[in-house]
Design an enzyme around this catalytic site. Sequence first.
Site, PDB file in Angstrom:
ATOM      1  N   GLU A 129       0.861  -1.180   0.000  1.00  0.00           N
ATOM      2  CA  GLU A 129       0.000   0.000   0.000  1.00  0.00           C
ATOM      3  C   GLU A 129       0.897   1.229   0.000  1.00  0.00           C
ATOM      4  OE1 GLU A 129      -3.628   1.651   2.876  1.00  0.00           O
ATOM      5  OE2 GLU A 129      -1.977   0.524   3.759  1.00  0.00           O
TER       6      GLU A 129
ATOM      7  N   LYS B 102      -9.878   0.783  -1.775  1.00  0.00           N
ATOM      8  CA  LYS B 102      -9.990   0.325  -0.386  1.00  0.00           C
ATOM      9  C   LYS B 102     -11.360   0.661   0.201  1.00  0.00           C
ATOM     10  CE  LYS B 102      -7.350   0.874   3.962  1.00  0.00           C
ATOM     11  NZ  LYS B 102      -6.231   1.674   4.520  1.00  0.00           N
TER      12      LYS B 102
ATOM     13  N   CYS C 299      -4.721  -3.469   3.437  1.00  0.00           N
ATOM     14  CA  CYS C 299      -4.357  -3.149   4.819  1.00  0.00           C
ATOM     15  C   CYS C 299      -5.511  -3.303   5.812  1.00  0.00           C
ATOM     16  CB  CYS C 299      -3.750  -1.752   4.890  1.00  0.00           C
ATOM     17  SG  CYS C 299      -2.729  -1.483   6.363  1.00  0.00           S
TER      18      CYS C 299
END
Length: 269
Positions: free
Chosen positions: A40, A115, A151
């Site tokens: 990321e 995300k 993440c």
Amino acid sequence: MLVAAVQIQTGGDIEENLELAVEKIREAAEGGAQLIVLPEATSQAFGAGRLDKQAQGLEGNFVTTIRAVAQQLGVTVVLGMFSPADTVERDGKTINRVTNTALIAGPDILGGYEKIHTYDAFNYKESDTVRPGEALVAFDVAGITVGVAICYDIRFPEQFKELARQGAQVIVVPTSWADGPGKLDQWRLLSAARALDSTSYIVAAGQARPGGKEKAGEDSGPTGIGHSVVVAPDGTRVVEAGYEPEIIYAEIDADLVEETRKAIPVLEA
């Protein structure tokens, strides 16, 4: 299929980060990897300036360069970047938000996953500057279906289970997991748990730890803790990196995914 998780530490300059990413993609391809995952925030590290200043779309130089290298090498690359999103008002300020995107680039594919679960936790609010995504994303490489998460998504098991129900055998997770008390234990627990929840391989590539092992356990801010990992669908940690920059490799066994899902049919619940 051989996968590589590339653990690097990026900074605030998108062109320098691009040069580093290309170098490591080439190295991973030379190591035989067909699917190469980088962290990321590969395009610009968190905490290294306003994200909207260097955010680019799929037509930008960052993406076109990565795709050209992937096409030349015959590999598929997944890495974290930021793209322009929208404009919002926060506390009297106008903020140009971005999407936290996992770029997917290869010979026959160009796209991205945005995300879904922004990092609104531990007194930090990523959604102030990052617009949350809405759609799950999966793609195919060498006959293997690959799902994508980023993440903080790893704290949400239903996303991983749904990707598996949609056919994902591997779920890649570009990461910039912050260090701090207990954070490495949490990372190891969550990455193994998501493999077990989804009976899928987890391939997580993280930002290396600034300062390396000497700083281990201290608060690192929104940077990295290292410990990129490949976890098998039965929860076994196949290979794990340390704190420093490195590349780890693992072979994906589709038969093991099938066998695990037959033995532990949690996706049917």
